[in-house]
Design a protein around this motif. Structure first.
Motif, mmCIF file in Angstrom:
data_model
loop_
_atom_site.group_PDB
_atom_site.id
_atom_site.type_symbol
_atom_site.label_atom_id
_atom_site.label_comp_id
_atom_site.label_asym_id
_atom_site.label_seq_id
_atom_site.Cartn_x
_atom_site.Cartn_y
_atom_site.Cartn_z
ATOM 1 N N UNK A 20 48.056 44.423 36.625
ATOM 2 C CA UNK A 20 46.813 45.115 36.981
ATOM 3 C C UNK A 20 45.764 44.207 37.632
ATOM 4 N N UNK A 21 45.533 42.968 37.154
ATOM 5 C CA UNK A 21 44.558 42.125 37.862
ATOM 6 C C UNK A 21 44.919 41.923 39.337
ATOM 7 N N UNK A 22 46.204 41.708 39.632
ATOM 8 C CA UNK A 22 46.631 41.514 41.019
ATOM 9 C C UNK A 22 46.461 42.799 41.822
ATOM 10 N N UNK A 24 44.312 45.271 41.258
ATOM 11 C CA UNK A 24 42.876 45.516 41.458
ATOM 12 C C UNK A 24 42.317 44.591 42.534
ATOM 13 N N UNK A 25 42.725 43.317 42.515
ATOM 14 C CA UNK A 25 42.246 42.372 43.523
ATOM 15 C C UNK A 25 42.748 42.769 44.910
ATOM 16 N N UNK A 26 44.003 43.199 45.001
ATOM 17 C CA UNK A 26 44.584 43.566 46.287
ATOM 18 C C UNK A 26 43.856 44.749 46.911
ATOM 19 N N UNK A 27 43.450 45.703 46.081
ATOM 20 C CA UNK A 27 42.813 46.918 46.589
ATOM 21 C C UNK A 27 41.296 46.901 46.370
ATOM 22 N N UNK A 28 40.721 45.722 46.170
ATOM 23 C CA UNK A 28 39.298 45.642 45.828
ATOM 24 C C UNK A 28 38.401 46.301 46.872
ATOM 25 N N UNK A 29 38.672 46.085 48.147
ATOM 26 C CA UNK A 29 37.825 46.644 49.210
ATOM 27 C C UNK A 29 37.874 48.166 49.208
ATOM 28 N N UNK A 30 39.090 48.717 49.130
ATOM 29 C CA UNK A 30 39.234 50.172 49.124
ATOM 30 C C UNK A 30 38.602 50.781 47.881
ATOM 31 N N UNK A 41 36.352 36.830 41.620
ATOM 32 C CA UNK A 41 36.460 36.055 42.864
ATOM 33 C C UNK A 41 37.744 35.239 42.925
ATOM 34 N N UNK A 42 38.227 34.770 41.774
ATOM 35 C CA UNK A 42 39.466 33.999 41.735
ATOM 36 C C UNK A 42 40.405 34.633 40.719
ATOM 37 N N UNK A 43 41.701 34.345 40.887
ATOM 38 C CA UNK A 43 42.717 35.042 40.116
ATOM 39 C C UNK A 43 42.588 34.929 38.612
ATOM 40 N N UNK A 44 42.176 33.755 38.117
ATOM 41 C CA UNK A 44 42.156 33.562 36.659
ATOM 42 C C UNK A 44 40.762 33.709 36.065
ATOM 43 N N UNK A 45 39.827 34.300 36.803
ATOM 44 C CA UNK A 45 38.435 34.328 36.335
ATOM 45 C C UNK A 45 38.267 35.153 35.058
ATOM 46 N N UNK A 46 38.925 36.327 34.993
ATOM 47 C CA UNK A 46 38.788 37.155 33.792
ATOM 48 C C UNK A 46 39.514 36.497 32.618
ATOM 49 N N UNK A 47 40.641 35.822 32.891
ATOM 50 C CA UNK A 47 41.308 35.071 31.824
ATOM 51 C C UNK A 47 40.375 33.999 31.281
ATOM 52 N N UNK A 48 39.706 33.266 32.166
ATOM 53 C CA UNK A 48 38.785 32.227 31.690
ATOM 54 C C UNK A 48 37.634 32.830 30.903
ATOM 55 N N UNK A 49 37.176 34.020 31.293
ATOM 56 C CA UNK A 49 36.121 34.698 30.531
ATOM 57 C C UNK A 49 36.626 35.077 29.138
ATOM 58 N N UNK A 50 37.868 35.593 29.065
ATOM 59 C CA UNK A 50 38.437 35.960 27.771
ATOM 60 C C UNK A 50 38.662 34.731 26.903
ATOM 61 N N UNK A 51 39.119 33.647 27.519
ATOM 62 C CA UNK A 51 39.330 32.393 26.785
ATOM 63 C C UNK A 51 37.997 31.854 26.280
ATOM 64 N N UNK A 52 36.956 31.975 27.097
ATOM 65 C CA UNK A 52 35.614 31.554 26.666
ATOM 66 C C UNK A 52 35.171 32.355 25.449
ATOM 67 N N UNK A 53 35.345 33.679 25.494
ATOM 68 C CA UNK A 53 34.916 34.535 24.392
ATOM 69 C C UNK A 53 35.735 34.287 23.129
ATOM 70 N N UNK A 54 37.032 34.011 23.300
ATOM 71 C CA UNK A 54 37.897 33.810 22.141
ATOM 72 C C UNK A 54 37.947 32.350 21.690
ATOM 73 N N UNK A 232 52.121 44.368 45.921
ATOM 74 C CA UNK A 232 51.678 43.763 44.661
ATOM 75 C C UNK A 232 52.897 43.318 43.872
ATOM 76 N N UNK A 233 52.812 42.135 43.276
ATOM 77 C CA UNK A 233 53.914 41.602 42.470
ATOM 78 C C UNK A 233 53.925 42.308 41.120
ATOM 79 N N UNK A 234 54.642 43.410 41.032
ATOM 80 C CA UNK A 234 54.693 44.174 39.780
ATOM 81 C C UNK A 234 55.640 43.553 38.767
ATOM 82 N N UNK A 235 56.418 42.557 39.180
ATOM 83 C CA UNK A 235 57.321 41.878 38.244
ATOM 84 C C UNK A 235 56.625 40.774 37.473
ATOM 85 N N UNK A 236 55.414 40.400 37.891
ATOM 86 C CA UNK A 236 54.722 39.292 37.229
ATOM 87 C C UNK A 236 54.481 39.635 35.763
#
Length: 403
Positions: A20-22, A24-30, A41-54, A232-236
């Motif tokens: 889903x992150x990929x 959402x990023x791929x279709x962000x403009x639409x 803005x970058x691929x791991x930004x929400x992960x870093x936010x979650x890591x910060x919170x946890x 989108x890489x749905x296998x990731x």
């Protein structure tokens, strides 16, 4: 006046929403044109936010300064992008394991927003296999059978059990988030299709992802059919096959703690596990057949909990019940020939990567040496200029001998 809405996809890890992150990023403009904003803005930004919170940055190979302020920055950017009546979507599976205090901290930054939580869930057998595979990616060596026995121990006291149930216990996770929201109608539960449908036919990873994407569109209010996943890489995150996991377990045993766990997780994920995942075949690991009854009962309790709580359900609750495996696939039973072929390909890819990194390192070393020579010249000139003093004034020797 309508509030801004934010939809948080919180997991569950490995349940079918890793793409889903990929997407959402791929279709962000639409999506933005339709009033649905993706402020990352970058691929791991929400992960870093979650890591910060946890507060578990070390486990993920981050330094504290790499995650500090990430959640605040995301919220600030979301407020700037989102007008009244519009929506924001963020997706990160690591949020599933947040405790009540961490959830409260997250929601405090969203004061004034209408917050919705989206949980993608899958049958417990799939989640157990996926979670075990994730421990292997992180450097563990315990076999699937032994790990599963420790996790399913009713006492749930083993470290493996605590870690698994914090993020994968559908009832516990959703009750924590629902209690914080205090609005069951803002809890959305998306059931990912099982790998085989009711007729026993195989369901591809892409078909599963397309179903989850369509349900997310229904939740948030965008036309998923107009935003296809073809690029989108749905296998990731879909998982390694039994051979890849057997190889990775062997590598972990050979490393034997010589690399810090966080660093090993990032290196393995970026290189070896990614290579093995791309090469994975259809033989994903299965749990022993004798566990089917226990897992079926657990799935039925989960389905009842969703219905009783009044959370909004998307998909078929019957897909929470694991299918009885038609054949056993045990990573411990992978033969040496299959392992050797996989290892050979992986070593070749790693050799190419080492060569690339060595070339980069050599270029950086030459640049550093050039900058060091320049620094030495400037230092020499500065010393000479300082010794000479201002133009027209006597130098140190003239001053000493004057009079």
């Amino acid at each position: 006046m309508a509030k801004r809405r934010i939809y948080l996809h919180i997991g569950l890890p490995g349940a079918g929403g890793a793409f889903l992150p990929a997407a959402l990023a791929h279709h962000a403009s639409a999506l933005s044109a339709a009033g649905v904003h993706v402020p990352t803005r970058v691929g791991d930004e929400v992960l870093r936010a979650a890591v910060e919170l946890r507060r578990d940055h070390k486990q993920h190979g981050y330094r504290r300064r790499e995650v500090e302020g990430t959640w605040a920055a995301l919220c600030h950017r979301a407020r700037k992008a989102c007008a009244k009546g519009e929506s924001v979507v963020l997706a990160e599976e690591h949020l599933a394991g947040a405790d009540t205090d961490q959830i409260a901290l997250l929601l405090d930054a969203l004061s004034g927003w209408e917050v919705h939580v989206v949980a993608v869930v899958a049958d417990p057998a799939s989640q157990l296999v996926g979670a075990w595979a994730d421990t292997i990616r992180a450097g563990a060596t315990r076999s699937l059978r032994r790990w599963t026995r420790r996790v399913l121990d009713p006492a749930r006291e083993a470290p493996e059990a605590v870690a698994f149930w914090d993020e994968h216990d559908l009832e516990g996770v959703l009750h924590r988030w629902s209690a914080a929201l205090r609005r069951p109608d803002r809890m959305h539960v998306v059931v990912a299709p099982r790998a085989d449908d009711a007729s026993g036919a195989s369901v591809s990873r892409r078909d599963c992802a397309t179903s989850v994407w369509a349900d997310l569109g229904r939740v948030v209010g965008f036309d998923a059919a107009a935003l296809p996943l073809t690029e989108v890489d749905t296998d990731r995150g879909a998982g390694l096959d039994a051979t890849g996991l057997a190889v990775l377990r062997g590598v972990n045993r050979a490393v034997d703690g010589r690399v810090a766990p966080g660093a090993q997780r990032r290196v393995v994920s970026d290189h070896l596990a990614r290579r093995e995942e791309e090469a994975s075949g259809p033989d994903l690991p299965t749990l022993p057949a004798e566990l089917h009854g226990e897992l079926r009962d657990l799935a039925e309790r989960w389905a009842k909990a969703v219905a009783d709580a009044g959370w909004l359900l998307y998909g078929d609750a019957a897909d929470l019940v694991p299918a009885l495996p038609t054949r056993a696939v045990d990573p411990d039973e992978v033969g040496p020939g299959a392992r050797l072929a996989s290892v050979t390909d992986s070593v070749a890819d790693l050799l190419v990567e080492v060569a690339r990194l060595r070339k980069e390192n050599d270029a950086l070393a030459r640049r550093t040496a050039k900058l060091e020579r320049k620094r030495t010249k400037l230092k020499t000139r500065l010393a000479a200029a300082t010794a000479a003093g201002p133009a027209g004034s006597p130098g140190p020797a003239d001053s000493a001998g004057g009079g």
